[in-house]
Scaffold this motif. Structure first.
Motif, PDB file in Angstrom:
ATOM      1  N   GLY A 198      17.048  14.267  -1.439  1.00 42.15           N
ATOM      2  CA  GLY A 198      17.190  15.528  -2.144  1.00 42.15           C
ATOM      3  C   GLY A 198      16.070  15.835  -3.114  1.00 42.15           C
ATOM      4  N   HIS A 199      15.032  15.005  -3.101  1.00 40.42           N
ATOM      5  CA  HIS A 199      13.897  15.179  -4.010  1.00 40.42           C
ATOM      6  C   HIS A 199      12.603  15.324  -3.214  1.00 40.42           C
ATOM      7  N   PRO A 200      11.517  15.745  -3.867  1.00 37.39           N
ATOM      8  CA  PRO A 200      10.239  15.902  -3.153  1.00 37.39           C
ATOM      9  C   PRO A 200       9.794  14.613  -2.483  1.00 37.39           C
ATOM     10  N   ARG A 201       9.168  14.740  -1.331  1.00 40.35           N
ATOM     11  CA  ARG A 201       8.705  13.575  -0.574  1.00 40.35           C
ATOM     12  C   ARG A 201       7.693  12.750  -1.379  1.00 40.35           C
ATOM     13  N   GLY A 202       6.953  13.419  -2.256  1.00 38.40           N
ATOM     14  CA  GLY A 202       5.988  12.703  -3.088  1.00 38.40           C
ATOM     15  C   GLY A 202       6.635  11.687  -4.017  1.00 38.40           C
ATOM     16  N   LEU A 203       7.923  11.880  -4.328  1.00 40.40           N
ATOM     17  CA  LEU A 203       8.605  10.923  -5.189  1.00 40.40           C
ATOM     18  C   LEU A 203       8.683   9.552  -4.533  1.00 40.40           C
ATOM     19  N   SER A 204       8.846   9.523  -3.217  1.00 39.56           N
ATOM     20  CA  SER A 204       8.894   8.228  -2.524  1.00 39.56           C
ATOM     21  C   SER A 204       7.548   7.512  -2.624  1.00 39.56           C
ATOM     22  N   THR A 205       6.449   8.272  -2.569  1.00 40.43           N
ATOM     23  CA  THR A 205       5.109   7.686  -2.710  1.00 40.43           C
ATOM     24  C   THR A 205       4.967   6.996  -4.054  1.00 40.43           C
ATOM     25  N   LEU A 206       5.343   7.704  -5.117  1.00 41.84           N
ATOM     26  CA  LEU A 206       5.223   7.147  -6.461  1.00 41.84           C
ATOM     27  C   LEU A 206       6.255   6.052  -6.702  1.00 41.84           C
ATOM     28  N   PHE A 207       7.435   6.196  -6.110  1.00 43.69           N
ATOM     29  CA  PHE A 207       8.491   5.186  -6.214  1.00 43.69           C
ATOM     30  C   PHE A 207       8.000   3.837  -5.700  1.00 43.69           C
ATOM     31  N   PHE A 208       7.467   3.837  -4.485  1.00 45.73           N
ATOM     32  CA  PHE A 208       7.048   2.563  -3.885  1.00 45.73           C
ATOM     33  C   PHE A 208       5.758   2.035  -4.494  1.00 45.73           C
ATOM     34  N   THR A 209       4.862   2.924  -4.929  1.00 42.82           N
ATOM     35  CA  THR A 209       3.654   2.469  -5.612  1.00 42.82           C
ATOM     36  C   THR A 209       4.021   1.710  -6.879  1.00 42.82           C
ATOM     37  N   GLU A 210       4.940   2.285  -7.657  1.00 41.97           N
ATOM     38  CA  GLU A 210       5.336   1.639  -8.901  1.00 41.97           C
ATOM     39  C   GLU A 210       6.175   0.389  -8.639  1.00 41.97           C
ATOM     40  N   THR A 211       6.955   0.398  -7.573  1.00 47.67           N
ATOM     41  CA  THR A 211       7.718  -0.806  -7.217  1.00 47.67           C
ATOM     42  C   THR A 211       6.773  -1.976  -6.958  1.00 47.67           C
ATOM     43  N   TRP A 212       5.732  -1.742  -6.172  1.00 50.28           N
ATOM     44  CA  TRP A 212       4.772  -2.797  -5.862  1.00 50.28           C
ATOM     45  C   TRP A 212       3.956  -3.196  -7.081  1.00 50.28           C
ATOM     46  N   GLU A 213       3.609  -2.216  -7.924  1.00 47.71           N
ATOM     47  CA  GLU A 213       2.833  -2.536  -9.125  1.00 47.71           C
ATOM     48  C   GLU A 213       3.639  -3.411 -10.072  1.00 47.71           C
ATOM     49  N   ARG A 214       4.917  -3.073 -10.270  1.00 52.69           N
ATOM     50  CA  ARG A 214       5.776  -3.895 -11.128  1.00 52.69           C
ATOM     51  C   ARG A 214       6.058  -5.250 -10.501  1.00 52.69           C
ATOM     52  N   PHE A 215       6.157  -5.267  -9.169  1.00 52.72           N
ATOM     53  CA  PHE A 215       6.326  -6.547  -8.477  1.00 52.72           C
ATOM     54  C   PHE A 215       5.144  -7.460  -8.781  1.00 52.72           C
ATOM     55  N   SER A 216       3.936  -6.923  -8.688  1.00 51.95           N
ATOM     56  CA  SER A 216       2.742  -7.737  -8.922  1.00 51.95           C
ATOM     57  C   SER A 216       2.654  -8.162 -10.386  1.00 51.95           C
ATOM     58  N   TYR A 217       2.968  -7.255 -11.299  1.00 55.96           N
ATOM     59  CA  TYR A 217       2.817  -7.559 -12.728  1.00 55.96           C
ATOM     60  C   TYR A 217       3.841  -8.589 -13.196  1.00 55.96           C
ATOM     61  N   TYR A 218       5.124  -8.339 -12.921  1.00 62.51           N
ATOM     62  CA  TYR A 218       6.150  -9.268 -13.393  1.00 62.51           C
ATOM     63  C   TYR A 218       6.171 -10.555 -12.578  1.00 62.51           C
ATOM     64  N   GLY A 219       5.736 -10.498 -11.341  1.00 63.73           N
ATOM     65  CA  GLY A 219       5.586 -11.725 -10.575  1.00 63.73           C
ATOM     66  C   GLY A 219       4.534 -12.618 -11.174  1.00 63.73           C
ATOM     67  N   MET A 220       3.404 -12.021 -11.566  1.00 67.73           N
ATOM     68  CA  MET A 220       2.338 -12.781 -12.225  1.00 67.73           C
ATOM     69  C   MET A 220       2.833 -13.357 -13.551  1.00 67.73           C
ATOM     70  N   ARG A 221       3.529 -12.548 -14.340  1.00 66.85           N
ATOM     71  CA  ARG A 221       4.015 -13.004 -15.646  1.00 66.85           C
ATOM     72  C   ARG A 221       5.051 -14.120 -15.520  1.00 66.85           C
TER      73      ARG A 221
END
Length: 293
Positions: A13-36
């Motif tokens: 129900g939201h713009p398709r671009g939200l999925s792009t930013l959703f998964f980008t941030e998911t992977w970025e947080r995965f990398s950051y908190y995984g490293m920490r």
């Protein structure tokens, strides 16, 4: 007869671009908190156990500095996006720096790689974090009531990456790393997984971003002219020079240690938000409604 405006509802129900930013941030947080999740252990474990052998108190202090600088750098990242690059380019540049930061940690270059990684990830996160959130807001018009729900979905992506990472990356460094490399913990295998996480985030950001992110994100909101840019560069160099002089004075008196560096960063961390809010609330570019928020 008025034509009904087409509303993008392709992603729950939201713009398709939200999925792009959703998964980008998911992977970025995965990398950051995984490293920490494993970085502190990597710093203070003995060299014979695959670590760097740094004193545990010093290692914890480095982690504290690291976290502070990540959030302080977002002020610079937001400015670069608004005035020079635009949010889409700034986020991409930040993701690339973050990926190289994790790659540096995945290589067996000891303390040199550690501090190079910290510098890359601090700058990269500062470029990425504030601007990807800005693009989420840019997917909706001011009248679109879906915006708050869109941010909730986006925040779920952050929490998803942050929740999975502390399980996956230590597993790569521990169970999987030990299986491949012998009896000692192989932290570099864990850091490699964090690097792959950011890589996947960048790939999907590039591919989907061209199709689904608004073109406005390619351009700065308030482009700066050469005259004002020169003034900003002069002030920035003076500020960096001032910090450099303080560090030289500390070194001259034999006081350049981790405790005093933390104190200096603490002062900056308190002073910078005060300066930022005073400047923002007095700026003619900030509307009355924005000031109340």
């Amino acid at each position: 007869m008025n034509k009904k405006r087409n509303i993008d509802t392709a992603f729950f129900g939201h713009p398709r671009g939200l999925s792009t930013l959703f998964f980008t941030e998911t992977w970025e947080r995965f990398s950051y908190y995984g490293m920490r999740a494993i970085l502190l252990f990597y710093m203070y474990y003995a060299v014979t156990k695959g670590g760097l052998g740094i004193n545990q108190t010093v290692a914890a202090s480095i982690m504290a500095i690291y976290g502070s600088m990540v959030y302080l750098s977002s002020v610079v990242g937001g400015w670069l996006s608004d005035r020079i690059w635009g949010s889409r380019k700034t986020v991409f540049y930040g993701g690339v720096l973050i990926m190289f930061g994790h790659i540096a940690l995945s290589l067996p270059f000891a303390k040199g790689a550690l501090f190079a990684s910290i510098a890359l990830i601090v700058v990269g996160t500062g470029l990425l974090k504030p601007n990807i959130s800005d693009m989420v807001g840019g997917l909706y018009s001011d009248e679109d009531r879906r915006r708050d729900a869109g941010f909730s979905i986006y925040l779920f992506g952050i929490n998803l990456g942050a929740a999975v990472a502390p399980w996956a990356v230590p597993w790569a460094a521990g169970g999987f790393g030990i299986h491949l490399f012998g009896s000692q913990t192989n932290f570099h295998a864990g850091f490699s997984l964090a690097a792959f996480g950011m890589f996947f985030g960048l790939v999907q950001y590039l591919i989907d971003g061209r199709k689904y992110l608004p073109k406005d994100s390619l351009y700065p909101n308030d482009p700066i002219d050469h005259q004002h840019l020169s003034a900003v560069l002069t002030k920035s160099l003076l500020g960096i020079g001032g910090v450099g002089i303080i560090l030289l004075i500390l070194a001259a008196f034999g006081q350049l240690n981790i405790t005093n560096v933390i104190t200096l960063i603490t002062i900056i961390a308190i002073a910078l938000p005060i300066y930022y809010f005073v400047w923002m609330l007095n700026s003619k570019k900030v509307t009355r409604l924005e000031k109340t928020r």
